[in-house]
Write a protein that holds these residues in place. Structure first.
Motif, short mmCIF file in Angstrom:
data_model
loop_
_atom_site.label_atom_id
_atom_site.label_comp_id
_atom_site.label_asym_id
_atom_site.label_seq_id
_atom_site.Cartn_x
_atom_site.Cartn_y
_atom_site.Cartn_z
N ASP A 209 0.82 -1.21 0.00
CA ASP A 209 0.00 0.00 0.00
C ASP A 209 0.85 1.27 0.00
OD1 ASP A 209 -2.19 -1.62 0.09
OD2 ASP A 209 -3.02 -0.80 1.94
N ASP A 210 0.33 2.31 -0.59
CA ASP A 210 0.85 3.68 -0.54
C ASP A 210 1.85 4.00 -1.64
OD1 ASP A 210 -0.72 3.79 1.73
OD2 ASP A 210 0.98 3.80 3.12
N PHE B 209 -0.37 -0.73 -4.67
CA PHE B 209 -1.46 0.24 -4.66
C PHE B 209 -0.88 1.62 -4.34
CE2 PHE B 209 -3.55 -3.80 -3.55
CZ PHE B 209 -4.53 -3.83 -4.53
N SER C 80 -0.90 5.82 -3.92
CA SER C 80 -1.61 7.08 -3.69
C SER C 80 -0.92 8.12 -4.56
CB SER C 80 -1.54 7.47 -2.21
OG SER C 80 -2.28 6.57 -1.42
N HIS D 74 -4.99 3.69 -4.94
CA HIS D 74 -5.10 3.80 -3.49
C HIS D 74 -5.51 5.23 -3.12
CE1 HIS D 74 -4.47 2.15 0.47
NE2 HIS D 74 -3.43 2.91 0.77
N HIS E 51 -4.88 9.83 -0.07
CA HIS E 51 -4.94 8.90 1.06
C HIS E 51 -5.86 9.36 2.19
CE1 HIS E 51 -3.43 5.97 4.05
NE2 HIS E 51 -2.96 5.30 3.02
N ALA F 249 -7.33 -0.40 -3.38
CA ALA F 249 -7.26 -0.74 -1.95
C ALA F 249 -7.70 0.48 -1.16
CB ALA F 249 -5.85 -1.16 -1.56
N PRO G 57 -7.70 3.16 1.63
CA PRO G 57 -6.80 3.68 2.67
C PRO G 57 -7.32 3.36 4.07
CG PRO G 57 -7.11 5.32 0.96
CD PRO G 57 -8.10 4.22 0.68
N SER H 54 -11.63 -4.60 -5.20
CA SER H 54 -10.99 -3.75 -4.20
C SER H 54 -10.72 -4.54 -2.93
CB SER H 54 -11.86 -2.54 -3.88
OG SER H 54 -11.15 -1.60 -3.12
#
Length: 266
Positions: free
Chosen positions: A72-73, A96, A98, A134, A138, A172, A174, A194
């Motif tokens: 993530d991020d 994923f 941001s 993502h 965020h 995904a 946040p 998702s």
């Protein structure tokens, strides 16, 4: 095949991550050992899109031991530390991003640590890693008004499409937060599946917009990691997380209701 699948949720990978990401980070050596476990024990990593395709009617069968590796991020350590290990094993993964946190023309600040730049994202994509959405900045999506919710999903989708030449299909949430309204907005933005968190195995019955994942932390030892990917003692391992999640869900619903009341009174 409908059996549950472990979806691993990583964040930063680094020797000295920023304090804000430390608990959810993984040391590069630990990540290498974890990937070695997957390889030695016959797991077959898939992208998020591949799992979704297998679970659609008429989709291809899953391998005997499927697993998903997700990040993530969009932290720079994914490229620096995780990518070489994944390449060594021939493992795909899903990153994923941001888009408003990544280094480059769309950077809006707020990132918690050093992030990927778009050249690195393109290199990951060219090597077969799936790049998913993502959001742009965020936020906690379930707390946003409808207009901002739609913007966050669509802006992220459009930037990834412009940079990579094709739009992302996986998303995904946040912080793992979503509700029916959020899931509808993500679907309307063109994402076909998702991921949440939930700290449980993913199952087809959860639906394509609420698939659960397992959190991998700095403190996740190799024995615990093995138990997670085999689906053992998951409820016990994440008992505290689940209790906190249930309590905070009540708080979040109250906050959302209060925000709606304030806006209605304006």
């Amino acid at each position: 095949m409908n059996r549950p699948v472990p979806i691993l949720m990583y964040h930063a990978v680094g020797h000295r991550p920023a304090a804000a990401t430390y608990g959810l980070s993984v040391h590069p050596d630990a990540f290498a050992r974890q990937m070695a476990v997957l390889g030695a024990q016959g797991f077959t990593p898939l992208t998020t899109a591949a799992l979704a395709g297998a679970w659609r009617p008429g989709g291809p069968p899953l391998p005997p031991r499927p697993v998903l590796i997700t990040f993530d991020d969009g932290y720079e350590g994914v490229h620096r530390h995780a990518f070489p290990v994944l390449a060594e094993h021939g493992f795909p993964a899903t990153v994923f991003v941001s888009t408003g946190w990544l280094r480059g023309a769309y950077d809006e600040g707020g990132a918690l640590d050093t992030m990927l730049d778009w050249d690195q994202v393109r290199e990951l994509a060219a090597a077969g890693l799936e790049i998913g959405g993502h959001t742009h900045t965020h936020p906690q999506l379930d707390q946003l008004p409808d207009e901002l919710l739609r913007y966050e999903a669509a802006r992220c989708r459009d930037i990834v499409a412009d940079e990579l030449g094709s739009g992302p299909v996986s998303f995904a949430y946040p912080y793992g937060y979503s509700d029916r309204r959020v899931r509808r907005a993500v679907r309307a933005a063109g994402f076909t599946q998702s991921l949440a968190v939930g700290n449980a195995l993913a199952a087809r019955r959860q639906g394509p917009y609420a698939l659960r994942r397992l959190t991998v932390r700095r403190t996740t030892g190799i024995e615990e990691f093995e138990r997670l990917v085999h689906g053992y003692a998951i409820a016990r391992t994440f008992a505290r997380d689940r209790a906190l999640t249930k309590g905070y869900a009540v708080v979040r619903r109250a906050r959302r209701a209060a925000a709606l009341t304030r806006r209605a009174g304006v």
